[in-house]
Design an enzyme around this catalytic site. Structure first.
Site, PDB file in Angstrom:
ATOM      1  CE1 TYR A 144      16.467  47.752  19.406  1.00 44.98           C
ATOM      2  CE2 TYR A 144      15.173  46.684  17.689  1.00 44.98           C
ATOM      3  CZ  TYR A 144      16.062  47.659  18.077  1.00 44.98           C
ATOM      4  OH  TYR A 144      16.556  48.550  17.154  1.00 44.98           O
ATOM      5  CG  ASP A 239       7.042  46.409  19.914  1.00 43.11           C
ATOM      6  OD1 ASP A 239       6.607  46.133  18.776  1.00 43.11           O
ATOM      7  OD2 ASP A 239       8.213  46.799  20.124  1.00 43.11           O
ATOM      8  CE  LYS A 267      10.663  43.050  13.065  1.00 42.12           C
ATOM      9  NZ  LYS A 267      12.037  43.005  12.684  1.00 42.12           N
TER      10      LYS A 267
HETATM   11  C1  PLP Z   1       9.441  44.041  18.794  1.00 39.33           C
HETATM   12  C2  PLP Z   1      10.103  45.070  17.946  1.00 39.33           C
HETATM   13  N1  PLP Z   1       9.755  46.356  18.060  1.00 39.33           N
HETATM   14  C3  PLP Z   1      10.302  47.321  17.305  1.00 39.33           C
HETATM   15  C4  PLP Z   1      11.283  47.019  16.385  1.00 39.33           C
HETATM   16  C5  PLP Z   1      11.873  48.109  15.564  1.00 39.33           C
HETATM   17  O1  PLP Z   1      11.451  47.986  14.243  1.00 39.33           O
HETATM   18  P1  PLP Z   1      12.318  48.636  13.057  1.00 39.33           P
HETATM   19  O2  PLP Z   1      13.557  47.830  12.954  1.00 39.33           O
HETATM   20  O3  PLP Z   1      11.415  48.512  11.860  1.00 39.33           O
HETATM   21  O4  PLP Z   1      12.573  50.050  13.420  1.00 39.33           O
HETATM   22  C6  PLP Z   1      11.695  45.706  16.230  1.00 39.33           C
HETATM   23  C7  PLP Z   1      12.743  45.367  15.260  1.00 39.33           C
HETATM   24  O5  PLP Z   1      13.164  44.259  15.121  1.00 39.33           O
HETATM   25  C8  PLP Z   1      11.088  44.700  17.019  1.00 39.33           C
HETATM   26  O6  PLP Z   1      11.468  43.433  16.920  1.00 39.33           O
END
Ligand code: PLP
Length: 427
Positions: A144, A239, A267
């Site tokens: 994700y 990511d 985060k």
């Molecule tokens: C690996 C990863 N990338 C991107 C995101 C998206 O982040 P946000 O929820 O701050 O938009 C998340 C959210 O959990 C994530 O786990």
């Protein structure tokens, strides 16, 4: 467990918000009960609107690595709030957070702060496409990357398939720029690049997958991605929204010793305030406005409260032995869960990397989305409800990571394992 206050809030919430929530998993749908409303957090604990106290393994889905309401973070935010909360102009806090990120991650020479992980991945893809002059992006099933249109595309097992959108409202044309492959299958990546390597702008990957439950990279997978992207002139995007500053101060790239071209963060770098970031070599980042043609902006980007919380959090993580203690806690929890499941005759797989863990109700091994998806969701839901009733707050889905904070210690470990023994027996 009293739930009258949560129940009343839940009824009201559904009158004002779609599904009663501002982010879908909070609704507890996949565990078959109504959600609890959280009133406050203290270290390793959350306390709900009815005064029930829980050991928290969600930790706001990762950011609260120093525990809830960590005093240095609270003080930093309070100090900044008194001086103003947003100016839409440069502030020292941005310099301080940017400096820490660049010093922590050798692959990042310049970093741009945004407001969420979604913005970070969305912007990184735009930049990768601009830098390469190519349109296609490779992602892995079960990973994700936020709710970016072109990344809301999931599966096609086996060989490369053209993406089909996972969400209504995503134009097929956007989804078709995403190619989906199985996680940990480097041969599939090589095959795809042999056929279409010259059209691929980037491979985006969670260096440790955490959104199909925790799935570590197979030996050689990340190194293989590094090699094949370099060979074909595509960018490798890590990511690290979850893994950044969690697996170690240098993130997954430090932990595994692989240097990506671009890195996405979120985060932890906001210490619980809304934040995201993307960064990489100065030459690539100079393509971003105002120095380059890639437009990307934000009214609240680099917000002073977020940078204050982020700087205080990163500084807290510098304490000697922090990551060893986090990993040792999660290692002990993983071992204890395996032992308790075995004793109760429940087949499980516990995947753990550093302070991240997922308990899969499946004999395993769990190495990709296909194997993760075979886990017994109903069993997880029953386990979740039993743990909650015993004061342990787990992620309300089989396919999420459990997180530990520096506040989780002996007492929390013991309480969690005692509850787990009972929950496994009840299954
Ligand atoms: C690996 C990863 N990338 C991107 C995101 C998206 O982040 P946000 O929820 O701050 O938009 C998340 C959210 O959990 C994530 O786990």
């Amino acid at each position: 467990m009293q739930t009258a206050q949560s129940q009343a809030l839940w009824r009201a919430a559904q009158e004002f918000m779609p599904g009663g929530v501002n982010s879908p998993v909070r609704s507890f749908r996949s565990v078959g009960i109504d959600p609890l409303f959280i009133d406050r957090g203290e270290g390793a604990y959350v306390i709900d609107a009815d005064g029930n106290r829980f050991v928290d393994y969600v930790l706001s889905w990762g950011p609260m690595i120093l525990g809830h309401a960590a005093p240095p973070v609270v003080e930093a935010v309070a100090r900044q709030a008194e001086r103003g909360t947003s100016f839409g102009a440069p502030t020292a806090g941005e310099v301080e957070l940017g400096r820490r990120i660049v010093e922590a991650l050798p692959s990042v020479e310049r970093v741009r702060l945004v407001n969420s992980g979604t913005e970070a991945t969305m912007s990184a893809l735009r930049l990768a496409r601009a830098a390469t002059g190519r349109d296609l992006v490779v992602k892995f099933a079960g990973c994700y990357h936020g709710h970016v249109d072109s990344l809301l595309v999931q599966a096609g097992s086996g060989a490369a398939t053209m993406g089909v959108p996972d969400s209504a409202g995503v134009p097929a044309a956007f989804a078709s720029t995403t190619l989906v492959l199985p996680y940990n299958d480097i041969e599939a990546v090589r095959t795809l690049f042999t056929a279409r390597g010259q059209e691929i702008a980037a491979v985006i990957v969670e260096p440790v997958a955490a959104n199909m439950g925790v799935v570590p990279p197979a030996e050689g997978f990340l190194a293989g991605l590094r090699a094949v992207t370099r060979q074909y002139g595509a960018l490798l995007i890590f990511d690290e929204v979850i893994t950044g500053f969690r697996l170690g101060y240098g993130g997954a790239q430090g932990y595994y010793g692989i240097k990506p071209d671009l890195t996405c963060l979120g985060k932890i770098i906001g210490g619980g305030m809304p934040v995201g970031a993307y960064g990489g070599p100065a030459a690539i980042m100079s393509l971003v406005a105002p120095t380059g043609p890639v437009y990307q902006a934000g009214t609240l980007a680099g917000n002073p409260l977020a940078t204050a919380a982020g700087v205080a959090t990163l500084d807290g993580l510098r304490a000697e032995g922090t990551y060893e203690r986090l990993a040792s806690y999660m290692g002990a929890l993983a071992e204890g869960l395996r032992r308790a499941a075995r004793a109760a005759g429940v087949p499980v797989t516990v995947n753990q990397v550093g302070s991240m863990l997922t308990l899969f109700f499946h004999p395993g091994p769990v190495t990709d989305w296909e194997s993760a998806a075979r886990a017994d969701r109903e069993k997880y839901a029953r386990f979740f409800r039993s743990m909650l009733a015993q004061g342990i707050y787990l992620p309300p889905s089989q396919f999420e990571a459990w997180f530990a904070s520096t506040c989780h210690g002996e007492a929390e470990l013991e309480a969690t394992l005692e509850a787990a023994q009972k929950a496994f027996r009840e299954l």
